[in-house]
Design a protein around this motif. Structure first.
Motif, PDB file in Angstrom:
ATOM      1  N   ASN A  50       0.832  -1.211   0.000  1.00  0.00           N
ATOM      2  CA  ASN A  50       0.000   0.000   0.000  1.00  0.00           C
ATOM      3  C   ASN A  50       0.867   1.261   0.000  1.00  0.00           C
ATOM      4  O   ASN A  50       0.557   2.241   0.669  1.00  0.00           O
ATOM      5  CB  ASN A  50      -0.925   0.009   1.224  1.00  0.00           C
ATOM      6  N   SER A  53      -0.516   5.285  -0.789  1.00  0.00           N
ATOM      7  CA  SER A  53      -1.976   5.227  -0.893  1.00  0.00           C
ATOM      8  C   SER A  53      -2.564   6.617  -0.690  1.00  0.00           C
ATOM      9  O   SER A  53      -2.074   7.423   0.108  1.00  0.00           O
ATOM     10  CB  SER A  53      -2.543   4.275   0.180  1.00  0.00           C
ATOM     11  N   GLY A  60      -9.113   7.912  -1.218  1.00  0.00           N
ATOM     12  CA  GLY A  60      -8.445   6.751  -0.659  1.00  0.00           C
ATOM     13  C   GLY A  60      -9.308   5.985   0.315  1.00  0.00           C
ATOM     14  O   GLY A  60     -10.492   6.295   0.527  1.00  0.00           O
ATOM     15  N   SER A  61      -8.705   4.975   0.947  1.00  0.00           N
ATOM     16  CA  SER A  61      -9.425   4.096   1.868  1.00  0.00           C
ATOM     17  C   SER A  61      -9.408   4.673   3.274  1.00  0.00           C
ATOM     18  O   SER A  61      -8.465   5.359   3.679  1.00  0.00           O
ATOM     19  CB  SER A  61      -8.775   2.708   1.858  1.00  0.00           C
ATOM     20  N   GLY A  67      -3.553   8.671   4.170  1.00  0.00           N
ATOM     21  CA  GLY A  67      -2.723   8.010   3.169  1.00  0.00           C
ATOM     22  C   GLY A  67      -1.493   7.364   3.775  1.00  0.00           C
ATOM     23  O   GLY A  67      -1.329   7.298   5.003  1.00  0.00           O
TER      24      GLY A  67
END
Length: 284
Positions: A50, A53, A60-61, A67
């Motif tokens: 990752n 990210s 993003g997640s 990030g």
């Protein structure tokens, strides 16, 4: 009831910017104290699958809200740990500088004569040397450690405290309370520690709040140059220094700590200016 009403009135009279600044600083202190509890990951934990990210606000997640960096380390976790480290350095250096400056200022005010001239010459000599150049030379020659780094930053602006303490101590000794305590046979430790210091504490506190953001920026600048906190430890300046290489591809690595540095320094400066206006009787 009357006391609580007066407190509410004081809060209502407090400027909005000062209220925001106090809330921000309280938040930073809370984060620094509880860093180990609120960090979602260990700040050194890597996840190479990752790398870089995106943060949540860029699509993003939620697994990594701010990030990840070039090694897959969670930026939020590193930011929380960096806040604790930077505040620890700033608090420690500010206290060291204040203790050294106030002590030498009191020594100059008490002995006068050659001792006073020697202290003032040392103050002028310290003020004439660019601190950043001195810090670069010391760190390059002696190497780096957290204790050395904090002590070195503690020598920043000590001459400011020395001048203030010397001037206010001389002025305080001319007042009746200091002369009376001295005539009663009080020792110098009691005279300066129990009587003069409490009367000049408000001015010294304001000076400390004004020096605090300077130390934060100095720490950030030295860490940015690679002479501050060394890996695996991290600080706000350290994060900015490593994040500059990814400014075009992953700007969130650098922008998050840079934002915290800017806002924290601004809030402390605003609070220091407000305290100076409130505690200085000449501005009433």
């Amino acid at each position: 009831m009357a006391r609580s009403t007066s407190r509410l009135g004081a809060l209502n009279r407090m400027p909005v910017l000062i209220t925001i600044a106090i809330l921000w600083l309280v938040l930073m202190l809370a984060i620094a104290v509880s860093a180990d509890l609120i960090s979602p990951y260990r700040f050194t934990q890597m996840d190479l699958r990752n790398r870089l990210s995106l943060p949540v606000f860029m699509g993003g997640s939620w697994a990594h809200v701010l990030g990840t960096d070039e090694l897959g380390r969670d930026v939020l976790s590193r930011l929380i740990t960096s806040i604790r480290m930077s505040l620890l350095i700033a608090f420690g250096a500010t206290i060291i500088g204040a203790v050294i400056g106030v002590t030498l200022g009191f020594v100059a005010a008490h002995f006068r004569g050659l001792v006073e001239q020697a202290v003032l010459a040392l103050v002028d000599f310290s003020a004439a040397i660019p601190f950043l150049v001195l810090a670069l030379a010391v760190l390059a020659f002696f190497g780096n450690s957290l204790v050395l780094f904090v002590c070195l930053l503690g020598f920043h602006a000590w001459e400011r405290y020395a001048r203030i303490a010397r001037g206010l101590a001389i002025s305080g000794k001319m007042h009746g309370y200091a002369a009376a305590v001295h005539q009663l046979g009080a020792s110098p430790w009691r005279l300066y520690g129990r009587h003069i210091l409490p009367n000049i504490a408000s001015t010294l506190i304001v000076s400390m709040t004004l020096a605090f953001p300077e130390i934060i920026l100095l720490e950030s600048g030295l860490s940015f140059l690679g002479l501050g906190i060394q890996p695996p430890d991290t600080s706000l300046g350290n994060m900015v220094g490593f994040g500059r290489e990814y400014l075009s591809s992953a700007p969130w690595i650098m922008l998050a700590p840079a934002f915290v540095i800017t806002v924290t320094a601004l809030c402390v400066s605003l609070l220091g200016d407000w305290l100076r206006d409130r505690l200085d009787p000449t501005l009433s």
